[in-house]
Design an enzyme around this catalytic site. Sequence first.
Site, PDB file in Angstrom:
ATOM      1  N   SER A 131       3.619  34.107   6.150  1.00 57.23           N
ATOM      2  CA  SER A 131       3.027  35.435   6.324  1.00 57.23           C
ATOM      3  C   SER A 131       2.230  35.893   5.119  1.00 57.23           C
ATOM      4  O   SER A 131       2.593  35.617   3.967  1.00 57.23           O
ATOM      5  CB  SER A 131       4.167  36.429   6.568  1.00 57.23           C
ATOM      6  OG  SER A 131       3.705  37.753   6.414  1.00 57.23           O
ATOM      7  N   GLU A 133       2.356  38.740   4.088  1.00 58.77           N
ATOM      8  CA  GLU A 133       3.259  39.630   3.332  1.00 58.77           C
ATOM      9  C   GLU A 133       3.706  38.967   2.032  1.00 58.77           C
ATOM     10  O   GLU A 133       4.087  39.642   1.079  1.00 58.77           O
ATOM     11  CB  GLU A 133       4.491  39.973   4.164  1.00 58.77           C
ATOM     12  CG  GLU A 133       4.341  41.180   5.067  1.00 58.77           C
ATOM     13  CD  GLU A 133       4.223  42.490   4.301  1.00 58.77           C
ATOM     14  OE1 GLU A 133       3.248  43.203   4.539  1.00 58.77           O
ATOM     15  OE2 GLU A 133       5.088  42.789   3.466  1.00 58.77           O
ATOM     16  N   TYR A 155      11.913  40.948   3.663  1.00 63.98           N
ATOM     17  CA  TYR A 155      11.249  40.049   4.627  1.00 63.98           C
ATOM     18  C   TYR A 155      10.339  39.067   3.896  1.00 63.98           C
ATOM     19  O   TYR A 155      10.391  37.852   4.138  1.00 63.98           O
ATOM     20  CB  TYR A 155      10.435  40.887   5.622  1.00 63.98           C
ATOM     21  CG  TYR A 155       9.471  40.078   6.465  1.00 63.98           C
ATOM     22  CD1 TYR A 155       9.907  39.375   7.580  1.00 63.98           C
ATOM     23  CD2 TYR A 155       8.111  40.003   6.130  1.00 63.98           C
ATOM     24  CE1 TYR A 155       9.011  38.628   8.353  1.00 63.98           C
ATOM     25  CE2 TYR A 155       7.220  39.262   6.897  1.00 63.98           C
ATOM     26  CZ  TYR A 155       7.669  38.584   8.004  1.00 63.98           C
ATOM     27  OH  TYR A 155       6.790  37.838   8.761  1.00 63.98           O
TER      28      TYR A 155
END
Length: 337
Positions: A131, A133, A155
């Site tokens: 990801s 992120e 996460y």
Amino acid sequence: MSRTALITGITGQDGSYLAEFLVAKGYRVHGVVRRTSVHSTGRIDHLLRERDGAIPPVETHIGDLTDPFAVHRIVQRVRPDEIYNLAAQSHVGVSFEAPLPTASVTALGALHVLEAVRATDWPIRLYQAGSSEMFGTVRETPQSETTPFAPRSPYAVAKVFAHHMTVHYRDAYGIHASNGILFNHESPRRGEQFVTRKVTKGVAEIVAGRRSTLTLGNLTARRDWGYAPEYVEAMWQMLQQPVADDFVIATGETHAVEEWVATAFSLVGLDWRGFVVTDERLRRPTEVDSLRGDARKAEAAFGWRPRTGFHGLVKLMVAADLRRVGVDPSQFPELAS
Ligand code: NAP
Ligand code: GDD
């Protein structure tokens, strides 16, 4: 001989599009589904039904990524040629409230899949769902495969672990394992707790007279939003490369949450400022302020390019949510074309 694929997270947004894509390519598709008290296969029910007396194109197996025995057993039973590990606790905001469950599935779940692949006596190509992120407090813009990770949430930390483990198993054991570093991708199948879908669903419900306001958190964050069906094609393309590698998948454009909101409301002739309220409680303890990806490596390796732009994406999601509430989108000039 048709090839066999195993998808974890098959009930999610990406899992459902990937299953359709692989079935259309002639794959025999298997999916890991966890036991839930409510129906969780709504996005793939059409793939689980018999067609003209033929067996359904997708077969599911009960299993939880946090259970290494289940993961091992399913891999041995299915004997896949390709595995797509998409299962995750994928909500960044939730991960602050549930760091341990997030780590269990998003980080350790990925390790369980890697260990199951390592234990096989046949070759498997593995896709790990990484990801954007992971870039967190971004060290450069745009972000590419060489940008250092700087995670800002439980996460993201869990995804960084999974990323490095995937690289490690590739190096140490010669496993054909690739990380896709995918930037945000959306669709009418997007979970309703993610901001894009929350907004398009909210707009549709306001138009239908079911509600009068929409409550959101941070409107200044910027994301690189693409269209999910195009992103699952890239997952498959990564596994068709002779040598496993890691690839960023992104549009290269960045937009603020506020722009998404303003565009969605304007498509139905409304000014968002009359409907949106903000609530501090929806803000995260730490935020990823701005993401923009550089997908040139994927384009050079296998010709991947985004086809749906920001405006087209908002349009197709607003139209789909209007249809869901029984409103014909074509009555709005901007949605008629
Ligand atoms: P999603 O809609 O939230 O789907 C997540 C899937 O994981 C669901 O099928 C869910 O099953 C399953 N799952 C969760 N916990 C599990 C467990 N303990 N055991 C087995 N399965 C479990 O996510 P998505 O948007 O399709 O994303 C797919 C993957 O890509 C995720 O790993 C996500 O973190 C990553 N990713 C997504 C984006 C994006 O913008 N969409 C961008 C980058 C990376 P249930 O249906 O039972 O909940
Ligand atoms: N969910 C949500 N709900 N986000 C909001 C809201 C709200 O009411 N209001 C503002 N936001 C802001 C968030 O603070 C964030 O800055 C931005 O909208 C996007 O939030 P999400 O849609 O939840 O997505 P995300 O960027 O945090 O995470 C998604 O993309 C990642 C890739 O970068 C998820 O799909 C992750 O699984 C994925 O890895």
